[in-house]
Design a protein around this motif. Structure first.
Motif, PDB file in Angstrom:
ATOM      1  N   ASP A 106       0.836  -1.207   0.000  1.00 16.68           N
ATOM      2  CA  ASP A 106       0.000   0.000   0.000  1.00 16.68           C
ATOM      3  C   ASP A 106       0.872   1.260   0.000  1.00 16.68           C
ATOM      4  N   ALA A 107       1.972   1.219   0.750  1.00 19.77           N
ATOM      5  CA  ALA A 107       2.891   2.370   0.763  1.00 19.77           C
ATOM      6  C   ALA A 107       3.511   2.584  -0.616  1.00 19.77           C
ATOM      7  N   GLY A 108       3.850   1.493  -1.305  1.00 19.05           N
ATOM      8  CA  GLY A 108       4.385   1.600  -2.658  1.00 19.05           C
ATOM      9  C   GLY A 108       3.361   2.168  -3.619  1.00 19.05           C
ATOM     10  N   TRP A 109       2.124   1.701  -3.487  1.00 21.57           N
ATOM     11  CA  TRP A 109       1.027   2.225  -4.304  1.00 21.57           C
ATOM     12  C   TRP A 109       0.866   3.722  -4.066  1.00 21.57           C
ATOM     13  N   ASP A 110       0.831   4.109  -2.807  1.00 22.40           N
ATOM     14  CA  ASP A 110       0.650   5.529  -2.473  1.00 22.40           C
ATOM     15  C   ASP A 110       1.774   6.378  -3.052  1.00 22.40           C
ATOM     16  N   LEU A 111       3.012   5.866  -2.992  1.00 21.85           N
ATOM     17  CA  LEU A 111       4.139   6.634  -3.514  1.00 21.85           C
ATOM     18  C   LEU A 111       4.094   6.743  -5.033  1.00 21.85           C
ATOM     19  N   VAL A 112       3.790   5.662  -5.725  1.00 28.27           N
ATOM     20  CA  VAL A 112       3.755   5.731  -7.185  1.00 28.27           C
ATOM     21  C   VAL A 112       2.601   6.632  -7.640  1.00 28.27           C
ATOM     22  N   VAL A 113       1.480   6.601  -6.923  1.00 33.68           N
ATOM     23  CA  VAL A 113       0.361   7.499  -7.249  1.00 33.68           C
ATOM     24  C   VAL A 113       0.765   8.958  -7.006  1.00 33.68           C
ATOM     25  N   ALA A 114       1.500   9.196  -5.929  1.00 31.53           N
ATOM     26  CA  ALA A 114       1.947  10.560  -5.629  1.00 31.53           C
ATOM     27  C   ALA A 114       3.009  11.039  -6.628  1.00 31.53           C
ATOM     28  N   ALA A 115       3.852  10.120  -7.098  1.00 29.65           N
ATOM     29  CA  ALA A 115       4.941  10.484  -8.009  1.00 29.65           C
ATOM     30  C   ALA A 115       4.468  10.668  -9.448  1.00 29.65           C
ATOM     31  N   ALA A 116       3.384  10.010  -9.825  1.00 31.22           N
ATOM     32  CA  ALA A 116       2.946  10.006 -11.230  1.00 31.22           C
ATOM     33  C   ALA A 116       2.687  11.398 -11.803  1.00 31.22           C
ATOM     34  N   PRO A 117       1.980  12.292 -11.115  1.00 32.14           N
ATOM     35  CA  PRO A 117       1.729  13.603 -11.729  1.00 32.14           C
ATOM     36  C   PRO A 117       3.007  14.382 -12.046  1.00 32.14           C
ATOM     37  N   GLY A 118       3.970  14.394 -11.139  1.00 34.02           N
ATOM     38  CA  GLY A 118       5.227  15.095 -11.404  1.00 34.02           C
ATOM     39  C   GLY A 118       6.011  14.443 -12.525  1.00 34.02           C
ATOM     40  N   HIS A 119       5.992  13.107 -12.550  1.00 35.10           N
ATOM     41  CA  HIS A 119       6.716  12.396 -13.603  1.00 35.10           C
ATOM     42  C   HIS A 119       6.110  12.673 -14.972  1.00 35.10           C
ATOM     43  N   VAL A 120       4.787  12.589 -15.067  1.00 34.42           N
ATOM     44  CA  VAL A 120       4.158  12.825 -16.379  1.00 34.42           C
ATOM     45  C   VAL A 120       4.335  14.289 -16.806  1.00 34.42           C
ATOM     46  N   THR A 121       4.358  15.194 -15.849  1.00 36.57           N
ATOM     47  CA  THR A 121       4.626  16.594 -16.182  1.00 36.57           C
ATOM     48  C   THR A 121       6.027  16.740 -16.772  1.00 36.57           C
ATOM     49  N   ALA A 122       7.005  16.051 -16.173  1.00 32.49           N
ATOM     50  CA  ALA A 122       8.375  16.104 -16.694  1.00 32.49           C
ATOM     51  C   ALA A 122       8.465  15.457 -18.073  1.00 32.49           C
TER      52      ALA A 122
END
Length: 163
Positions: A106-122
């Motif tokens: 669940d922690a991994g899921w939460d982190l990848v969900v949190a990281a996705a917007p910044g990554h896709v913006t980059a």
């Protein structure tokens, strides 16, 4: 005497040098964004992202290695590090305990969900934005062609979208 190499034309050399510069600079830029905002490398993000899109958020390590274009030994080191952070865990495969699976926590899921917007913006900033639909199609076709060549496939046997 060995055959003379097929030297690159000026046009081919310019294309190659542009690609080489991209291959060196783009991963560094994407790494920097992910490290700064999420304490993840680009490779960490790919591992977590692949697991997040897999049914049950679980994959055999050998399959995961294929998805992220990695050797098992490199992946194993990254998985150990991500496991220590509580982002995934390793378990024996339920279907065949000789294999090990990686399971996104669940922690991994939460982190990848949190990281996705910044990554896709980059990714949009560095790669996608400013390209026409045709250029995106060509970029994809070139990437698929080179990937097939690297994997030993016949580049003339497949069309973009089939790999």
């Amino acid at each position: 005497m060995p055959d003379e190499p097929r030297w690159l034309t000026d046009r081919e050399r310019e294309a190659w040098l542009a690609l080489a510069k991209l291959m060196f600079n783009l991963p560094s830029a994407l790494d920097a964004q992910l490290l700064r905002e999420n304490d993840l490398t680009l490779f960490d993000y790919f591992v977590l992202s692949v697991l997040s899109m897999t049914p049950g958020r679980t994959l055999r390590l050998s399959e995961l290695a294929g998805h992220v274009s990695s050797s098992l030994s490199r992946l194993s080191n990254v998985v150990k590090r991500l496991e220590r952070r509580g982002l995934l865990r390793r378990e024996p495969d339920a279907d065949n305990p000789r294999y090990t699976t990686a399971v996104l926590t669940d922690a991994g899921w939460d982190l990848v969900v949190a990281a996705a917007p910044g990554h896709v913006t980059a990714v949009r900033r560095y790669v996608i934005d400013g390209l026409t639909d045709h250029q995106i199609d060509v970029l994809r076709a070139v990437a698929c062609h080179v990937t097939r060549n690297l994997s030993g496939g016949d580049p003339s046997s497949a069309t973009p979208g089939t790999s």
